[in-house]
Design a protein around this motif. Structure first.
Motif, PDB file in Angstrom:
ATOM      1  N   ASP A 185    -171.261 131.866   1.374  1.00 11.52           N
ATOM      2  CA  ASP A 185    -172.004 130.770   1.750  1.00 11.52           C
ATOM      3  C   ASP A 185    -173.567 131.076   1.913  1.00 11.52           C
ATOM      4  N   ALA A 280    -169.277 125.652   3.622  1.00  8.44           N
ATOM      5  CA  ALA A 280    -168.120 125.268   4.452  1.00  8.44           C
ATOM      6  C   ALA A 280    -168.612 124.095   5.332  1.00  8.44           C
ATOM      7  N   SER A 281    -169.856 124.274   5.936  1.00 11.53           N
ATOM      8  CA  SER A 281    -170.232 123.204   7.028  1.00 11.53           C
ATOM      9  C   SER A 281    -170.205 121.914   6.543  1.00 11.53           C
ATOM     10  N   HIS A 282    -170.107 121.559   5.354  1.00 11.12           N
ATOM     11  CA  HIS A 282    -170.102 120.433   4.873  1.00 11.12           C
ATOM     12  C   HIS A 282    -168.709 119.755   4.619  1.00 11.12           C
ATOM     13  N   GLN A 284    -165.844 121.164   6.810  1.00  9.67           N
ATOM     14  CA  GLN A 284    -165.085 121.402   7.968  1.00  9.67           C
ATOM     15  C   GLN A 284    -164.753 120.210   8.883  1.00  9.67           C
ATOM     16  N   ALA A 285    -165.673 119.040   9.023  1.00 12.90           N
ATOM     17  CA  ALA A 285    -165.562 118.230   9.823  1.00 12.90           C
ATOM     18  C   ALA A 285    -164.590 117.179   9.370  1.00 12.90           C
TER      19      ALA A 285
END
Length: 324
Positions: A185, A280-282, A284-285
């Protein structure tokens, strides 16, 4: 198109090719939700993305520029000398080639938009076909990124794209995206050496995509095995790998696409030109739809998709679902 694309991802034995089809589909993103793109993207997928996914980047870039789906999606059919529309010109420089930090200026966008006047799509008879209309083309000379473009009709853009495809900023932009997709990432922080090696391969090969991929997939995975497993799967990759690893039989039908929509990545529907994120941050929620899919898959309750009996039994525990 969506069903065929998903079935190829699940069953094809050319998985690198399918992954690069996905990569370039995102890079040259077109949403089928806009105008005539719902049928024009079918041709774009076949004649632009799949035809050049492992070929040469300059050829891919030029084919995309002549894609009716791309021209409609980014409004170039509305780009007229007396009323310029810079949407497509901007994305050629910002997303498709140089990148947002590639050194271009607003004046370069305007000059490229002038060159792209007359690049349009037929209406009425032969509707949906690419057409260069000489009468709608700005005939004056242009200057983009210190490159002089003598008035030459349709060849102005083709010549410019061939040159910009091998610009050092384009090489870096693509190298970062490839390393981000396959390895990390944070390609600049974690794998800057690999980005540099990929840039070099791209430029020395004249934009050959296969050659550019070699350092990413060989040097990147072999040199630092600690990077392996660090990429968080995007929804499409998560769903496809679950079906492949479980040995499921599927028709690739609507229920699977509904799950992808809930996970946030319905195929060919990303609304903005930059395409779905690779970090990933986009993603993982929004894990609940993934768990629901895994539970439904393990219980054999997804219409059109079945598991072999022994696989369905082995999927019964929470640990096995976790491995998805």
């Amino acid at each position: 198109l969506r069903q065929a694309n998903l079935l190829r991802q699940i069953y094809s034995n050319q998985q690198l090719y399918e992954m690069m089809v996905e990569f370039w589909t995102d890079h040259f993103n077109i949403s089928v939700e806009k105008g005539d793109c719902w049928y024009l993207k079918v041709v774009d997928d076949r004649e632009v993305i799949r035809a050049h996914a492992l070929g040469n980047f300059a050829d891919l870039l030029q084919a995309s520029a002549r894609s009716p789906a791309m021209l409609v999606y980014l409004d170039n059919q509305a780009n007229l000398p007396e009323a310029p529309n810079e949407n497509y010109a901007r994305e050629v420089l910002e997303l498709h080639t140089l990148g947002v930090d590639g050194g271009y200026q607003q004046v370069d966008i305007g000059e490229l938009a002038r060159s792209l006047t007359g690049w349009t799509v037929r209406d009425h008879f032969w509707r949906g076909r690419f057409h260069f209309d000489e009468e709608l083309h700005d005939q004056g000379p242009k200057r983009i990124l210190d490159m002089e473009l003598p008035a030459s009709g349709m060849h102005e853009v083709l010549d410019f794209l061939e040159r910009i495809a091998l610009h050092p900023a384009t090489a870096r932009h693509l190298a970062i995206k490839l390393v981000r997709r396959f390895i990390s990432d944070d390609p600049i922080g974690d794998a800057s050496w690999l980005v540099e090696r990929t840039e070099k391969a791209f430029l020395e090969s004249g934009g050959d995509i296969r050659t550019t991929l070699r350092p990413v997939l060989l040097d990147g995975l072999v040199r630092d095995s600690g990077m392996l497993g660090m990429k968080f799967k995007r929804p499409v990759d998560f769903l496809v790998s679950a079906l492949r690893l479980s040995g499921a039989e599927t028709d690739g039908g609507l229920p699977l696409h509904q799950y992808l929509g809930r996970m946030g990545q319905a195929p060919f529907a990303w609304p903005t030109p930059e395409g779905p994120p690779d970090i990933a941050s986009h993603w993982q929620a929004n894990l609940t739809p993934r768990w629901n899919f895994a539970l439904r898959l393990s219980s054999g309750s997804i219409a059109g998709t079945t598991l072999p009996d022994h696989d369905r039994r082995s999927f019964g525990g929470a640990g096995s679902i976790h491995t998805l």
